[in-house]
Design a protein around this motif. Structure first.
Motif, PDB file in Angstrom:
ATOM      1  N   UNK A  25       0.839  -1.198   0.000  1.00 12.94           N
ATOM      2  CA  UNK A  25       0.000   0.000   0.000  1.00 12.94           C
ATOM      3  C   UNK A  25       0.873   1.246   0.000  1.00 12.94           C
ATOM      4  N   UNK A  26       0.360   2.285  -0.631  1.00 12.73           N
ATOM      5  CA  UNK A  26       1.001   3.596  -0.596  1.00 12.73           C
ATOM      6  C   UNK A  26       0.380   4.442   0.503  1.00 12.73           C
ATOM      7  N   UNK A  27       1.209   4.930   1.414  1.00 13.54           N
ATOM      8  CA  UNK A  27       0.785   6.014   2.299  1.00 13.54           C
ATOM      9  C   UNK A  27       1.005   7.294   1.511  1.00 13.54           C
ATOM     10  N   UNK A  28      -0.066   7.806   0.939  1.00 14.26           N
ATOM     11  CA  UNK A  28       0.045   8.827  -0.103  1.00 14.26           C
ATOM     12  C   UNK A  28       0.355  10.201   0.476  1.00 14.26           C
ATOM     13  N   UNK A  29       1.243  10.944  -0.167  1.00 11.24           N
ATOM     14  CA  UNK A  29       1.416  12.347   0.200  1.00 11.24           C
ATOM     15  C   UNK A  29       0.218  13.161  -0.269  1.00 11.24           C
ATOM     16  N   UNK A  30       0.003  14.277   0.380  1.00  8.94           N
ATOM     17  CA  UNK A  30      -1.021  15.224  -0.057  1.00  8.94           C
ATOM     18  C   UNK A  30      -0.343  16.316  -0.870  1.00  8.94           C
ATOM     19  N   UNK A  31      -0.750  16.456  -2.114  1.00  5.44           N
ATOM     20  CA  UNK A  31      -0.124  17.448  -2.984  1.00  5.44           C
ATOM     21  C   UNK A  31      -0.637  18.847  -2.636  1.00  5.44           C
ATOM     22  N   UNK A  32       0.304  19.765  -2.456  1.00  7.23           N
ATOM     23  CA  UNK A  32      -0.014  21.174  -2.250  1.00  7.23           C
ATOM     24  C   UNK A  32       0.602  21.996  -3.379  1.00  7.23           C
ATOM     25  N   UNK A  33      -0.044  23.084  -3.716  1.00  6.93           N
ATOM     26  CA  UNK A  33       0.499  23.985  -4.724  1.00  6.93           C
ATOM     27  C   UNK A  33       1.652  24.782  -4.135  1.00  6.93           C
ATOM     28  N   UNK A  34       2.324  25.552  -4.981  1.00 12.40           N
ATOM     29  CA  UNK A  34       3.446  26.373  -4.522  1.00 12.40           C
ATOM     30  C   UNK A  34       3.014  27.402  -3.502  1.00 12.40           C
ATOM     31  N   UNK A  35       1.739  27.777  -3.529  1.00 15.97           N
ATOM     32  CA  UNK A  35       1.225  28.754  -2.566  1.00 15.97           C
ATOM     33  C   UNK A  35       0.495  28.092  -1.400  1.00 15.97           C
ATOM     34  N   UNK A  36       0.523  26.757  -1.335  1.00 15.40           N
ATOM     35  CA  UNK A  36       0.030  26.070  -0.150  1.00 15.40           C
ATOM     36  C   UNK A  36      -1.359  25.508  -0.206  1.00 15.40           C
ATOM     37  N   UNK A  37      -2.094  25.699  -1.297  1.00 15.03           N
ATOM     38  CA  UNK A  37      -3.452  25.157  -1.370  1.00 15.03           C
ATOM     39  C   UNK A  37      -3.419  23.677  -1.744  1.00 15.03           C
ATOM     40  N   UNK A  38      -4.502  22.974  -1.431  1.00 15.59           N
ATOM     41  CA  UNK A  38      -4.651  21.616  -1.927  1.00 15.59           C
ATOM     42  C   UNK A  38      -4.593  21.638  -3.445  1.00 15.59           C
ATOM     43  N   UNK A  39      -3.811  20.735  -4.020  1.00 17.57           N
ATOM     44  CA  UNK A  39      -3.717  20.600  -5.476  1.00 17.57           C
ATOM     45  C   UNK A  39      -4.482  19.335  -5.860  1.00 17.57           C
ATOM     46  N   UNK A  40      -5.783  19.468  -6.055  1.00 18.05           N
ATOM     47  CA  UNK A  40      -6.621  18.293  -6.270  1.00 18.05           C
ATOM     48  C   UNK A  40      -6.261  17.518  -7.536  1.00 18.05           C
ATOM     49  N   UNK A  41      -5.964  18.180  -8.657  1.00 15.59           N
ATOM     50  CA  UNK A  41      -5.541  17.395  -9.833  1.00 15.59           C
ATOM     51  C   UNK A  41      -4.276  16.580  -9.566  1.00 15.59           C
ATOM     52  N   UNK A  42      -3.332  17.142  -8.813  1.00 15.86           N
ATOM     53  CA  UNK A  42      -2.099  16.405  -8.510  1.00 15.86           C
ATOM     54  C   UNK A  42      -2.372  15.257  -7.545  1.00 15.86           C
ATOM     55  N   UNK A  43      -3.279  15.462  -6.588  1.00 18.55           N
ATOM     56  CA  UNK A  43      -3.662  14.370  -5.685  1.00 18.55           C
ATOM     57  C   UNK A  43      -4.252  13.223  -6.502  1.00 18.55           C
ATOM     58  N   UNK A  44      -5.164  13.554  -7.396  1.00 18.46           N
ATOM     59  CA  UNK A  44      -5.792  12.520  -8.241  1.00 18.46           C
ATOM     60  C   UNK A  44      -4.749  11.818  -9.097  1.00 18.46           C
ATOM     61  N   UNK A  45      -3.854  12.581  -9.705  1.00 16.72           N
ATOM     62  CA  UNK A  45      -2.832  11.991 -10.570  1.00 16.72           C
ATOM     63  C   UNK A  45      -1.892  11.079  -9.781  1.00 16.72           C
ATOM     64  N   UNK A  46      -1.549  11.481  -8.551  1.00 17.92           N
ATOM     65  CA  UNK A  46      -0.690  10.644  -7.717  1.00 17.92           C
ATOM     66  C   UNK A  46      -1.354   9.309  -7.416  1.00 17.92           C
ATOM     67  N   UNK A  47      -2.626   9.345  -7.038  1.00 19.39           N
ATOM     68  CA  UNK A  47      -3.337   8.109  -6.708  1.00 19.39           C
ATOM     69  C   UNK A  47      -3.503   7.228  -7.934  1.00 19.39           C
ATOM     70  N   UNK A  48      -3.724   7.832  -9.073  1.00 20.15           N
ATOM     71  CA  UNK A  48      -3.847   7.031 -10.290  1.00 20.15           C
ATOM     72  C   UNK A  48      -2.494   6.460 -10.717  1.00 20.15           C
ATOM     73  N   UNK A  49      -1.404   7.164 -10.424  1.00 16.19           N
ATOM     74  CA  UNK A  49      -0.080   6.601 -10.643  1.00 16.19           C
ATOM     75  C   UNK A  49       0.101   5.340  -9.797  1.00 16.19           C
TER      76      UNK A  49
END
Length: 309
Positions: A12-36
């Motif tokens: 299992x992956x303990x997934x990181x939470x993707x944040x943007x350069x300014x600190x917000x949740x980066x939902x597309x990157x979170x989705x892409x990480x999980x799909x990876x």
């Protein structure tokens, strides 16, 4: 509930939470990480755990990450468990109730961090939260983060709670981890440190169910390791475990600290080096790995086991 009520196993992956350069949740990157992770063949994911920086998120953000994760992996067959760590039973219960409503497969929590609860208090905490939310629960023993190392005797008692179906044991004491597995594996799934030759011998001779790995940088080796073990292809399993072992030795110390930065900062830097989504930005109090020399050493460590962009 018991171990037979869930099919949780494997890498299992303990997934990181993707944040943007300014600190917000980066939902597309979170989705892409999980799909990876899905494409790499991982068998489950944990979101909002230590690697997911739960401590740096608001409750609303944690709920949103859970929703994004369930949506990203819907229909994939990849198990989604949501970390519900907090300092109080009430907040853990609220997060777990949301995870259930979002469609997660289960909830995970450590004992409350910082407070150094006694064995009796640990048992009372888990009894309270698991009885309150009708989900399969995973107990997480994380001494580095909680300053409490759950004993084999306490794990044995926790395994008797009705909704506890799994243990994630991240003690640095490998012998104690295996003793814990032996004590509870008749009732609950057990995730420990098995992707090496000793672990393979334990898996095939005594029991054990899987690994949950912060950031899952080792997925190209560890996911096929479990597939090979289950198929009885022990030559392939040994080859995979040897490569994974080289990676772990290059990146991680025996107490789960990291070689080049704090663990989550190192994971995100490694993902950035490999060109993976989800890497690059952490939230305070963590700091990004920016030192050129250490980044070069990290890049060399990854390349040394065959991992490149």
């Amino acid at each position: 509930m018991d171990r037979d009520d869930v099919d949780w196993r494997g890498y299992w992956a303990a997934a990181p939470t993707a944040f943007s350069a300014t600190g917000e949740l980066d939902e597309p990157a979170i989705t892409a990480t999980l799909q990876l992770y899905r494409d790499q063949g991982v068998h489950g994911v944990l979101v909002n755990g230590t690697t997911g920086e739960w401590f740096a998120q608001s409750p609303a953000e944690r709920r949103r990450v859970a929703e994004v994760a369930v949506a990203a992996l819907a229909g994939s067959g990849v198990t989604v468990v949501v970390g519900c760590n907090s300092y109080t039973a009430a907040e853990t219960i609220g997060l777990a109730e949301h995870a259930r409503s979002a469609g997660a497969d289960g909830a995970l929590t450590t004992p409350p961090p910082y407070v150094h609860p006694s064995d009796e208090e640990v048992l009372a905490f888990y009894r309270t939260v698991t009885e309150a939310v009708d989900l399969p629960w995973m107990v997480y023993n994380w001494p580095r983060g909680t300053a409490v190392d759950l004993s084999v005797a306490v794990l044995d008692q926790l395994a008797d709670l009705d909704r506890v179906v799994a243990v994630k044991d991240s003690t640095g004491d490998e012998i104690k981890c295996l003793e814990g597995c032996e004590a509870v594996m008749d009732r609950v799934r057990f995730f420990g440190r098995f992707v090496h030759r000793r672990g393979m011998a334990f898996l095939t001779g005594l029991g054990g169910d899987g690994n949950i790995d912060g950031g899952a940088v080792g997925a190209p080796f560890a996911a096929p390791f479990y597939d090979a073990v289950w198929a009885g292809d022990l030559d392939t399993a040994r080859a995979c475990s040897d490569r994974y072992g080289l990676l772990v030795a290059a990146l991680v110390n025996s107490d789960y600290s990291a070689k080049f930065a704090s663990p989550t900062s190192q994971v995100k830097a490694a993902m950035h080096v490999l060109g993976q989504p989800g890497g690059g930005y952490v939230r305070p109090p963590l700091l990004p790995l920016t030192d050129a020399g250490r980044l070069a050493d990290l890049r060399a460590a990854l390349a040394g086991v065959g991992l490149t962009a």
